[in-house]
Design a protein around this motif. Structure first.
Motif, mmCIF file in Angstrom:
data_model
loop_
_atom_site.group_PDB
_atom_site.id
_atom_site.type_symbol
_atom_site.label_atom_id
_atom_site.label_comp_id
_atom_site.label_asym_id
_atom_site.label_seq_id
_atom_site.Cartn_x
_atom_site.Cartn_y
_atom_site.Cartn_z
ATOM 1 N N HIS A 32 0.863 -1.171 0.000
ATOM 2 C CA HIS A 32 0.000 0.000 0.000
ATOM 3 C C HIS A 32 0.906 1.229 0.000
ATOM 4 N N TRP A 33 1.133 1.754 -1.190
ATOM 5 C CA TRP A 33 2.062 2.869 -1.339
ATOM 6 C C TRP A 33 1.529 4.117 -0.654
ATOM 7 N N MET A 34 2.433 4.870 -0.057
ATOM 8 C CA MET A 34 2.075 6.127 0.594
ATOM 9 C C MET A 34 2.119 7.234 -0.457
ATOM 10 N N ILE A 35 0.977 7.820 -0.756
ATOM 11 C CA ILE A 35 0.894 8.892 -1.747
ATOM 12 C C ILE A 35 0.652 10.208 -1.006
ATOM 13 N N ARG A 36 1.527 11.169 -1.225
ATOM 14 C CA ARG A 36 1.377 12.466 -0.561
ATOM 15 C C ARG A 36 1.822 13.580 -1.506
ATOM 16 N N PRO A 37 1.337 14.809 -1.270
ATOM 17 C CA PRO A 37 1.829 15.941 -2.063
ATOM 18 C C PRO A 37 3.327 16.131 -1.816
ATOM 19 N N SER A 38 4.040 16.470 -2.848
ATOM 20 C CA SER A 38 5.481 16.710 -2.710
ATOM 21 C C SER A 38 5.710 18.074 -2.064
ATOM 22 N N ASN A 39 6.966 18.314 -1.701
ATOM 23 C CA ASN A 39 7.334 19.617 -1.159
ATOM 24 C C ASN A 39 8.763 19.936 -1.562
ATOM 25 N N PRO A 78 11.276 21.695 -10.800
ATOM 26 C CA PRO A 78 11.127 23.096 -10.409
ATOM 27 C C PRO A 78 10.300 23.258 -9.140
ATOM 28 N N LEU A 79 10.569 24.312 -8.413
ATOM 29 C CA LEU A 79 9.876 24.554 -7.148
ATOM 30 C C LEU A 79 8.370 24.677 -7.336
ATOM 31 N N GLU A 80 7.940 25.287 -8.446
ATOM 32 C CA GLU A 80 6.507 25.464 -8.666
ATOM 33 C C GLU A 80 5.795 24.128 -8.815
ATOM 34 N N LEU A 81 6.501 23.101 -9.264
ATOM 35 C CA LEU A 81 5.899 21.780 -9.377
ATOM 36 C C LEU A 81 5.963 21.048 -8.042
ATOM 37 N N LEU A 82 7.106 21.107 -7.379
ATOM 38 C CA LEU A 82 7.273 20.426 -6.095
ATOM 39 C C LEU A 82 6.305 20.931 -5.036
ATOM 40 N N PRO A 85 -0.059 21.540 -5.003
ATOM 41 C CA PRO A 85 -0.828 20.611 -4.165
ATOM 42 C C PRO A 85 -1.367 19.395 -4.907
ATOM 43 N N THR A 86 -1.289 19.391 -6.239
ATOM 44 C CA THR A 86 -1.772 18.244 -7.004
ATOM 45 C C THR A 86 -0.641 17.501 -7.713
ATOM 46 N N TRP A 87 0.568 17.652 -7.185
ATOM 47 C CA TRP A 87 1.706 16.872 -7.706
ATOM 48 C C TRP A 87 2.251 16.043 -6.555
ATOM 49 N N TYR A 88 2.414 14.729 -6.784
ATOM 50 C CA TYR A 88 2.608 13.797 -5.690
ATOM 51 C C TYR A 88 3.892 12.973 -5.801
ATOM 52 N N VAL A 89 4.274 12.419 -4.662
ATOM 53 C CA VAL A 89 5.303 11.388 -4.632
ATOM 54 C C VAL A 89 4.702 10.136 -4.010
ATOM 55 N N ALA A 90 5.225 8.994 -4.438
ATOM 56 C CA ALA A 90 4.832 7.702 -3.865
ATOM 57 C C ALA A 90 5.996 7.196 -3.025
ATOM 58 N N GLU A 91 5.703 6.842 -1.771
ATOM 59 C CA GLU A 91 6.739 6.374 -0.873
ATOM 60 C C GLU A 91 6.547 4.906 -0.519
ATOM 61 N N GLU A 92 7.667 4.191 -0.388
ATOM 62 C CA GLU A 92 7.643 2.833 0.124
ATOM 63 C C GLU A 92 7.233 2.931 1.589
ATOM 64 N N PRO A 93 6.205 2.179 2.026
ATOM 65 C CA PRO A 93 5.625 2.423 3.348
ATOM 66 C C PRO A 93 6.558 2.187 4.528
ATOM 67 N N ASP A 94 7.510 1.295 4.403
ATOM 68 C CA ASP A 94 8.403 1.004 5.533
ATOM 69 C C ASP A 94 9.597 1.949 5.592
ATOM 70 N N THR A 95 10.222 2.187 4.445
ATOM 71 C CA THR A 95 11.441 3.002 4.409
ATOM 72 C C THR A 95 11.180 4.469 4.116
ATOM 73 N N ARG A 96 9.977 4.781 3.592
ATOM 74 C CA ARG A 96 9.603 6.126 3.151
ATOM 75 C C ARG A 96 10.459 6.589 1.979
ATOM 76 N N GLY A 102 4.420 12.063 -9.784
ATOM 77 C CA GLY A 102 3.532 12.464 -10.870
ATOM 78 C C GLY A 102 2.343 13.232 -10.345
ATOM 79 N N GLY A 103 1.741 14.000 -11.209
ATOM 80 C CA GLY A 103 0.575 14.769 -10.813
ATOM 81 C C GLY A 103 0.047 15.572 -11.985
ATOM 82 N N TRP A 104 -0.686 16.614 -11.682
ATOM 83 C CA TRP A 104 -1.275 17.407 -12.759
ATOM 84 C C TRP A 104 -1.392 18.861 -12.307
ATOM 85 N N THR A 105 -1.520 19.709 -13.292
ATOM 86 C CA THR A 105 -1.766 21.131 -13.043
ATOM 87 C C THR A 105 -2.951 21.568 -13.907
ATOM 88 N N PRO A 106 -3.700 22.576 -13.480
ATOM 89 C CA PRO A 106 -4.880 23.002 -14.233
ATOM 90 C C PRO A 106 -4.556 23.534 -15.623
#
Length: 204
Positions: A32-39, A78-82, A85-96, A102-106
């Motif tokens: 179960h991959w951890m999906i969160r907004p990037s930063n 680029p910082l504007e993508l990172l 709020p609708t651009w994400y990273v997938a993390e391995e649940p144990d190691t993070r 991937g994500g999208w912009t309007p």
């Protein structure tokens, strides 16, 4: 006079067999991959992921001279993508560990096409292909997009400028090929890509 990269780009569509070797997304019952907004703090990890993914997969369809010039531009996060709020990273649940993004912009990141929702920088760590990473990212993107579209007067299409390698992956998500294009990654670096669109009203 064309640069080596520009000459290589001009030959891609004419001479490529277009392997479309990018694997199809598959759902995993085990992870179960951890999906969160990037930063902004994800920059180094994301750029390492993009470089590993693109360097490994794009060599099947793109000339080495072109990739030498294009990869630093493709792998820049680029910082504007990172911080979108609708651009994400997938993390391995144990190691993070970040294993996908991937994500999208309007709006499109380029000025030569319509301003409609646009998929951006989709990539999976080659060591985690066919393990459901891309599918988990797409599920999050799809939910976002449906919420966004519900607020519009008419449900918009979604577009992506796919690499040649990724065309079959986006087809599996319901995108259709519009035309072959050259994406301007920078001066003297036209990059062959596929303009694809997912028609409005298409179900997941």
């Amino acid at each position: 006079m064309k640069t080596t990269a520009a000459r290589a780009a001009a030959l891609i569509f004419a001479n490529s067999s277009i392997t479309n070797a990018f694997p199809m997304p598959e759902k995993s019952e085990r992870i179960h991959w951890m999906i969160r907004p990037s930063n902004a703090e994800d920059k180094d990890a994301v750029e390492a992921l993009l470089n590993k993914s693109y360097e490994n997969l794009l060599s099947k369809d793109y000339d080495a001279d072109l990739l030498e010039v294009a990869l630093p531009k493709l792998c820049n996060a680029p910082l504007e993508l990172l911080t979108c709020p609708t651009w994400y990273v997938a993390e391995e649940p144990d190691t993070r560990k970040i294993v996908g993004c991937g994500g999208w912009t309007p709006k499109s990141p380029f000025g030569f096409c319509e301003d409609i929702p646009h998929l951006r920088r989709f990539a999976t760590d080659p060591d985690y292909l066919r393990m459901g990473v891309a599918g988990a990212l797409w599920e999050r993107i799809w939910n976002d997009w449906c919420a966004y579209a519900s607020k519009e007067d008419s449900k918009p299409d979604m577009e992506v400028f796919s690499t040649i390698t990724g065309e079959s992956f986006y087809k599996s998500l319901g995108f259709e090929k519009m035309k072959e294009i050259m994406v301007p990654l920078g001066e003297d670096c036209p990059f062959p890509a596929i303009h694809m669109r997912r028609p409005n009203g298409t179900s997941q």
